[in-house]
Design a protein around this motif. Structure first.
Motif, mmCIF file in Angstrom:
data_model
loop_
_atom_site.group_PDB
_atom_site.id
_atom_site.type_symbol
_atom_site.label_atom_id
_atom_site.label_comp_id
_atom_site.label_asym_id
_atom_site.label_seq_id
_atom_site.Cartn_x
_atom_site.Cartn_y
_atom_site.Cartn_z
ATOM 1 N N SER A 277 11.001 99.649 119.207
ATOM 2 C CA SER A 277 12.256 99.513 119.187
ATOM 3 C C SER A 277 13.258 99.757 117.888
ATOM 4 C CB SER A 277 13.279 97.783 119.722
ATOM 5 O OG SER A 277 12.551 96.930 119.073
ATOM 6 N N ARG B 11 16.099 104.009 114.135
ATOM 7 C CA ARG B 11 15.980 104.951 113.567
ATOM 8 C C ARG B 11 16.277 106.289 114.102
ATOM 9 N NH1 ARG B 11 11.607 104.466 109.672
ATOM 10 N NH2 ARG B 11 10.858 101.875 109.401
ATOM 11 N N SER C 218 18.139 99.904 109.449
ATOM 12 C CA SER C 218 18.909 99.276 109.144
ATOM 13 C C SER C 218 20.350 99.040 109.392
ATOM 14 C CB SER C 218 18.494 98.382 107.805
ATOM 15 O OG SER C 218 18.906 97.112 107.312
ATOM 16 N N ALA D 282 21.574 98.868 112.235
ATOM 17 C CA ALA D 282 21.024 97.942 113.517
ATOM 18 C C ALA D 282 21.821 96.705 112.913
ATOM 19 C CB ALA D 282 19.824 98.047 112.771
ATOM 20 N N ARG E 26 24.527 97.567 118.875
ATOM 21 C CA ARG E 26 23.137 96.838 118.949
ATOM 22 C C ARG E 26 23.457 96.930 120.622
ATOM 23 N NH1 ARG E 26 19.764 95.329 115.523
ATOM 24 N NH2 ARG E 26 18.373 94.491 116.471
ATOM 25 N N ARG F 140 12.685 93.098 116.293
ATOM 26 C CA ARG F 140 13.143 91.967 115.215
ATOM 27 C C ARG F 140 13.691 90.929 116.380
ATOM 28 N NH1 ARG F 140 11.306 95.581 112.950
ATOM 29 N NH2 ARG F 140 12.332 96.046 110.717
ATOM 30 N N ASP F 141 14.426 91.670 117.473
ATOM 31 C CA ASP F 141 14.583 90.489 118.037
ATOM 32 C C ASP F 141 14.613 90.547 119.988
ATOM 33 O OD1 ASP F 141 15.885 93.000 118.984
ATOM 34 O OD2 ASP F 141 18.438 92.655 119.014
ATOM 35 N N MET F 142 13.321 91.668 120.375
ATOM 36 C CA MET F 142 12.877 91.163 121.338
ATOM 37 C C MET F 142 12.580 89.947 122.623
ATOM 38 S SD MET F 142 12.527 93.991 121.769
ATOM 39 C CE MET F 142 13.412 94.501 120.350
ATOM 40 N N ARG G 125 16.431 95.026 103.058
ATOM 41 C CA ARG G 125 16.150 95.409 104.532
ATOM 42 C C ARG G 125 16.118 94.253 104.959
ATOM 43 N NH1 ARG G 125 12.096 99.288 107.228
ATOM 44 N NH2 ARG G 125 11.877 99.939 105.940
ATOM 45 N N ASP H 291 18.569 92.216 107.572
ATOM 46 C CA ASP H 291 18.415 92.037 108.527
ATOM 47 C C ASP H 291 18.012 90.378 109.098
ATOM 48 O OD1 ASP H 291 17.348 94.944 109.325
ATOM 49 O OD2 ASP H 291 15.232 94.673 108.293
ATOM 50 N N ARG I 161 22.454 89.078 109.053
ATOM 51 C CA ARG I 161 22.886 89.978 109.553
ATOM 52 C C ARG I 161 23.562 88.853 110.859
ATOM 53 N NH1 ARG I 161 19.049 94.373 112.116
ATOM 54 N NH2 ARG I 161 17.643 92.197 113.818
HETATM 55 O O1 DC Z 1 10.402 98.588 112.952
HETATM 56 P P1 DC Z 1 11.127 99.253 112.277
HETATM 57 O O2 DC Z 1 11.209 99.401 110.918
HETATM 58 O O3 DC Z 1 10.628 100.113 113.168
HETATM 59 O O4 DC Z 1 12.677 98.875 111.864
HETATM 60 C C1 DC Z 1 13.662 99.925 111.341
HETATM 61 C C2 DC Z 1 14.924 99.573 111.600
HETATM 62 O O5 DC Z 1 15.756 98.988 112.369
HETATM 63 C C3 DC Z 1 14.819 97.681 110.497
HETATM 64 O O6 DC Z 1 15.268 97.305 109.068
HETATM 65 C C4 DC Z 1 15.605 96.750 111.673
HETATM 66 C C5 DC Z 1 15.810 97.655 113.047
HETATM 67 N N1 DC Z 1 15.170 96.782 114.639
HETATM 68 C C6 DC Z 1 16.485 95.809 114.975
HETATM 69 O O7 DC Z 1 17.357 95.838 114.022
HETATM 70 N N2 DC Z 1 16.074 95.447 115.327
HETATM 71 C C7 DC Z 1 14.880 96.111 116.109
HETATM 72 N N3 DC Z 1 14.729 95.659 117.869
HETATM 73 C C8 DC Z 1 14.650 96.801 115.963
HETATM 74 C C9 DC Z 1 14.835 97.692 114.299
#
Ligand code: DC
Length: 224
Positions: A35, A40, A100, A103, A109, A130-132, A180, A184, A187
């Motif tokens: 995700s 990105r 970031s 996001a 989102r 991050r929020d799966m 970051r 993250d 937020r």
């Molecule tokens: O996992 P990554 O480093 O490729 O993620 C890049 C940015 O995207 C990270 O700073 C947080 C955001 N992100 C998010 O907010 N929610 C997700 N499910 C995945 C990534």
């Protein structure tokens, strides 16, 4: 009817999540959702279109419109934007920081939710993010949160850069990781934190094999 299996793996960058997810998906023949790559690519597409990374209305439109696809190649999963391979461009430190920023915007989102949920197909999905487990797949059958100290994550990033023949400035990388993390974890929407019921693994002192062993044991204990 039972919904397809989701193994939700959340945690900060550098925790070893990507590698764990790839190994879990490959060993069980499951689909894989990266995700972070979606955020990105959105930030990358926005920059190319000349959009400001705080212009939420335009970013929401871009999120709905962008032609994003993933393609499994011998050397890993490639990310395509409008058919163009942007896998390298989206993996820079700057691209991560930009991701970031976009996001952190709630409506961005929201606009990306369905795109992520569409990856849930038989025989099942390993979802990396991050929020799966908290937001995208709150009903995931298995939830894992992989963490590691900022210092260990910065060292791992440096080793990756060195292996790729690139320069590593440890202090800068550590500062980026902390910035970051701060964004993250604090937020208001979908902050990075373990989902209720998630197995929390601290990988600071563990190798990938040990992490995989703990994760696989957890998946097995839940009957999958
Ligand atoms: O996992 P990554 O480093 O490729 O993620 C890049 C940015 O995207 C990270 O700073 C947080 C955001 N992100 C998010 O907010 N929610 C997700 N499910 C995945 C990534």
């Amino acid at each position: 009817m039972d919904r397809p299996l989701v193994i939700a793996v959340d945690g900060p960058s550098g925790s070893g999540k990507g590698e764990l997810c790839r190994r879990l998906a490959a060993s069980r023949g499951l689909h894989l959702l990266d995700s972070g790559a979606i955020y990105r690519v959105l930030a990358f597409a926005a920059r190319e279109a000349g959009l400001a990374l705080f212009d939420e209305d335009s970013l929401v439109q871009e999120a709905a419109a962008m032609a994003l696809s993933f393609s499994a190649e011998a050397d890993g999963v490639h990310v395509l934007l409008g058919g163009r391979d942007v896998s390298r461009e989206i993996r820079t430190e700057e691209a991560g920081l930009n991701a970031s920023k976009v996001a952190a915007l709630p409506r961005v989102r929201q606009a990306l939710l369905q795109r992520q949920r569409d990856f849930r197909r038989e025989p099942g999905l390993v979802a990396d993010g991050r929020d799966m487990g908290t937001v995208v797949f709150p009903d995931a059958q298995v939830k894992i949160f992989l963490d590691a100290s900022a210092e260990v994550r910065a060292q791992r990033r440096c080793s990756q850069l060195a292996a790729a023949g690139r320069e590593c400035r440890y202090e800068e990388i550590l500062a980026d990781i902390r910035a970051r993390d701060e964004r993250d974890r604090n937020r208001p929407v979908a902050p990075l934190r373990p989902a209720p019921g998630a197995l929390v693994i601290d990988s600071s002192a563990l190798g990938i094999e040990q992490v995989l062993e703990k994760a696989a044991a957890h998946v097995g204990a839940l009957g999958f």
